[in-house]
Design an enzyme around this catalytic site. Structure first.
Site, PDB file in Angstrom:
ATOM      1  N   HIS A  95       0.865  -1.181   0.000  1.00  0.00           N
ATOM      2  CA  HIS A  95       0.000   0.000   0.000  1.00  0.00           C
ATOM      3  C   HIS A  95       0.899   1.227   0.000  1.00  0.00           C
ATOM      4  CE1 HIS A  95      -2.869   3.021   0.988  1.00  0.00           C
ATOM      5  NE2 HIS A  95      -2.483   3.159   2.238  1.00  0.00           N
ATOM      6  N   HIS A  97       1.133   5.785  -0.925  1.00  0.00           N
ATOM      7  CA  HIS A  97       0.437   7.033  -1.214  1.00  0.00           C
ATOM      8  C   HIS A  97       1.179   7.742  -2.343  1.00  0.00           C
ATOM      9  CE1 HIS A  97      -2.233   7.553   2.569  1.00  0.00           C
ATOM     10  NE2 HIS A  97      -1.972   6.283   2.389  1.00  0.00           N
ATOM     11  N   ASP A 120       0.744  -4.232 -20.255  1.00  0.00           N
ATOM     12  CA  ASP A 120       1.755  -5.207 -19.842  1.00  0.00           C
ATOM     13  C   ASP A 120       1.526  -5.669 -18.401  1.00  0.00           C
ATOM     14  OD1 ASP A 120       3.193  -5.319 -22.198  1.00  0.00           O
ATOM     15  OD2 ASP A 120       4.604  -3.738 -21.610  1.00  0.00           O
ATOM     16  N   HIS A 169      -8.403   7.674  -1.012  1.00  0.00           N
ATOM     17  CA  HIS A 169      -7.316   7.207  -0.165  1.00  0.00           C
ATOM     18  C   HIS A 169      -6.054   6.955  -0.994  1.00  0.00           C
ATOM     19  CE1 HIS A 169      -6.023   4.223   3.227  1.00  0.00           C
ATOM     20  NE2 HIS A 169      -5.047   4.976   2.804  1.00  0.00           N
ATOM     21  N   TYR A 227       7.821 -13.087 -22.658  1.00  0.00           N
ATOM     22  CA  TYR A 227       8.704 -12.021 -22.178  1.00  0.00           C
ATOM     23  C   TYR A 227       9.714 -12.585 -21.180  1.00  0.00           C
ATOM     24  CZ  TYR A 227      10.154  -7.650 -20.053  1.00  0.00           C
ATOM     25  OH  TYR A 227      10.882  -6.600 -19.573  1.00  0.00           O
TER      26      TYR A 227
HETATM   27 ZN    ZN Z   1      -2.982   4.775   3.402  1.00  0.00          ZN
END
Ligand code: ZN
Length: 230
Positions: A95, A97, A120, A169, A227
């Site tokens: 995760h 930002h 891709d 978010h 690939y």
């Molecule tokens: Zn966050």
């Protein structure tokens, strides 16, 4: 992979989130799961990336109870656990930002497929969740964040669409392991940036033709992949 090896891989992915500029300060987090042992290794809460040590990584069970580690696990741990339970093929989650992907999430726009760079890595648009309602934010906020991601992905293969934007978010990405999840976080930010630049040059640009999307995705993924080195 040993638990020690997983700890190291998760630490490296977290360090790279900071180094690559995908999340300033202590925002963002990476985790990896050991399915055989039923354990998840995740970033500790509120520790800046440059100060992270391998032994700072926290080991929790699938219910979020700390099994090993001196620090508290990431505040987003419940989100990661919901995703691991829903997506058995996923071995790592990241995760961030990162600015361009987060801008799409804040603007509540999905990332359209405008070119082969996108195709891709992501088979189709990068989806956006619905916003959480007030009750979902008030109680079990982090688990509900995971649930809207699962809801948005629906029946799609999480490894073919390894990224979702959480409305207002930011992005969550995943992969077969934490290294692949990190690679998808880097690819997502690049695709979001290129998509933004493309929209400046050609605001009414059409989506990529489906046959080119399928061809490019198939080159890197699935049984007919050509690939890289075999
Ligand atoms: Zn966050």
């Amino acid at each position: 992979v040993t638990l020690r090896g997983l700890r190291r891989a998760v630490w490296e992915a977290n360090r790279e989130i900071g180094r690559a500029g995908l999340a300033p300060l202590t925002w963002g987090n990476a985790s990896g799961v050991d399915r055989a042992r039923g354990l998840v290794v995740i970033k500790p809460s509120g520790v800046p990336y440059r100060r992270l040590a391998v032994d700072d990584m926290v080991v929790v069970d699938m219910d979020g109870a700390v099994v090993d580690g001196r620090l508290r696990p990431s505040s987003d741990t419940a989100t990661h656990l919901v995703l691991y339970r829903a997506f058995p093929s996923v071995g790592g989650i990241v995760h961030t930002h990162a600015p361009y992907a987060t801008a799409f999430a804040q603007a509540m726009r999905e990332i359209p497929v405008l070119g082969t760079t996108h195709a891709d890595h992501f088979r189709g648009v990068v989806p956006l969740t619905r916003p959480l309602d007030a009750a979902e934010v008030r109680s079990d906020y982090e688990a509900h964040t995971g649930r809207v991601i699962v809801e948005r992905l629906g029946a799609r293969d999480p490894l073919a669409v390894p990224a979702v934007l959480v409305a207002r978010h930011g992005p969550f990405t995943w992969g077969r392991d934490v290294g692949e999840a990190l690679g998808n976080a880097l690819a997502l930010e690049s695709v979001a940036q290129i998509g933004w630049l493309t929209a400046q040059l050609a605001p009414d640009v059409a989506a990529l033709d489906a046959h080119l999307l399928d061809r490019h995705h198939a080159r890197k993924h699935g049984p007919a992949a050509t690939y890289g080195q075999s």
